[in-house]
Design a protein around this motif. Structure first.
Motif, PDB file in Angstrom:
ATOM      1  N   GLU A 108       0.760  -1.045  -0.085  1.00  0.00           N
ATOM      2  CA  GLU A 108       0.024   0.027   0.045  1.00  0.00           C
ATOM      3  C   GLU A 108       0.869   1.220  -0.054  1.00  0.00           C
ATOM      4  N   ARG A 111       2.313   1.618  -3.596  1.00  0.00           N
ATOM      5  CA  ARG A 111       0.994   1.896  -4.218  1.00  0.00           C
ATOM      6  C   ARG A 111       1.065   3.598  -3.961  1.00  0.00           C
ATOM      7  N   GLN A 112       0.839   4.177  -2.775  1.00  0.00           N
ATOM      8  CA  GLN A 112       0.898   5.313  -2.431  1.00  0.00           C
ATOM      9  C   GLN A 112       1.965   6.202  -3.052  1.00  0.00           C
ATOM     10  N   GLN A 115       1.393   6.358  -6.747  1.00  0.00           N
ATOM     11  CA  GLN A 115       0.585   7.224  -7.241  1.00  0.00           C
ATOM     12  C   GLN A 115       1.074   8.889  -6.924  1.00  0.00           C
ATOM     13  N   THR A 116       1.655   9.171  -5.683  1.00  0.00           N
ATOM     14  CA  THR A 116       2.127  10.334  -5.423  1.00  0.00           C
ATOM     15  C   THR A 116       3.237  10.625  -6.510  1.00  0.00           C
TER      16      THR A 116
END
Length: 165
Positions: A108, A111-112, A115-116
């Motif tokens: 996670e 993923r973050q 995404q960032t």
């Protein structure tokens, strides 16, 4: 046979008296100590037999106690081993669960982070595109607006398109 013929009653009486005296002396001084020592020996043998029986009973009791203690120790050992196995399984399961949770957290977080970084890259691309667009527009406008008539026409066109109250 000659001995029978020489039998005399006086000699017989003296020998009988000596025999009885000897019996009395032996009874008084020898038989009592001998009988006493025989009785003591018999008593000590009976005591030894009784002690042997007691020792045999004690040995049997000790053997039973040892067997019982061994059974209890084996049962306790089995219980401890079972408890250790259960505890090991529990620890392994907890470690697996913890590793799974940590893995999910890491995924996670990745993923973050992705995404960032994606958002940052998109913003950077938009900024670059905006800068590039402004630069291109500026160059195009410079070429078209080199004369004054074209500049006036462009300003009027922009003013007509916009809604100014």
């Amino acid at each position: 046979m000659e001995l029978l013929h020489q039998f005399s009653s006086g000699l017989f009486i003296i020998q009988t008296i000596i025999f009885l005296f000897l019996l009395f002396v032996l009874g008084k001084f020898a038989w009592k100590p001998i009988l006493k020592s025989i009785d003591e020996r018999e008593t000590s043998i009976i005591d030894a037999l009784n002690q042997a029986k007691l020792a045999k009973q004690e040995m049997a009791q000790l053997k039973e106690d040892n067997e019982r203690i061994l059974r209890e120790a084996r049962a306790e050992r089995d219980g401890i081993l079972k408890e250790a196995r259960d505890m090991k399984d529990k620890i392994v399961n907890q470690a697996k669960d913890s590793a799974k949770v940590e893995g999910e957290k890491m995924i996670e977080a990745a993923r973050q982070s992705i995404q960032t970084e994606k958002n940052a890259a998109m913003a950077d691309i938009k900024t670059q595109i905006g800068t590039l667009s402004v630069s291109i527009a500026e160059n195009i406008l410079k070429e078209k607006l080199d004369n004054d008539g074209a500049q006036n026409a462009l300003v009027e066109n922009i003013l007509n398109k916009s809604n100014l109250n």
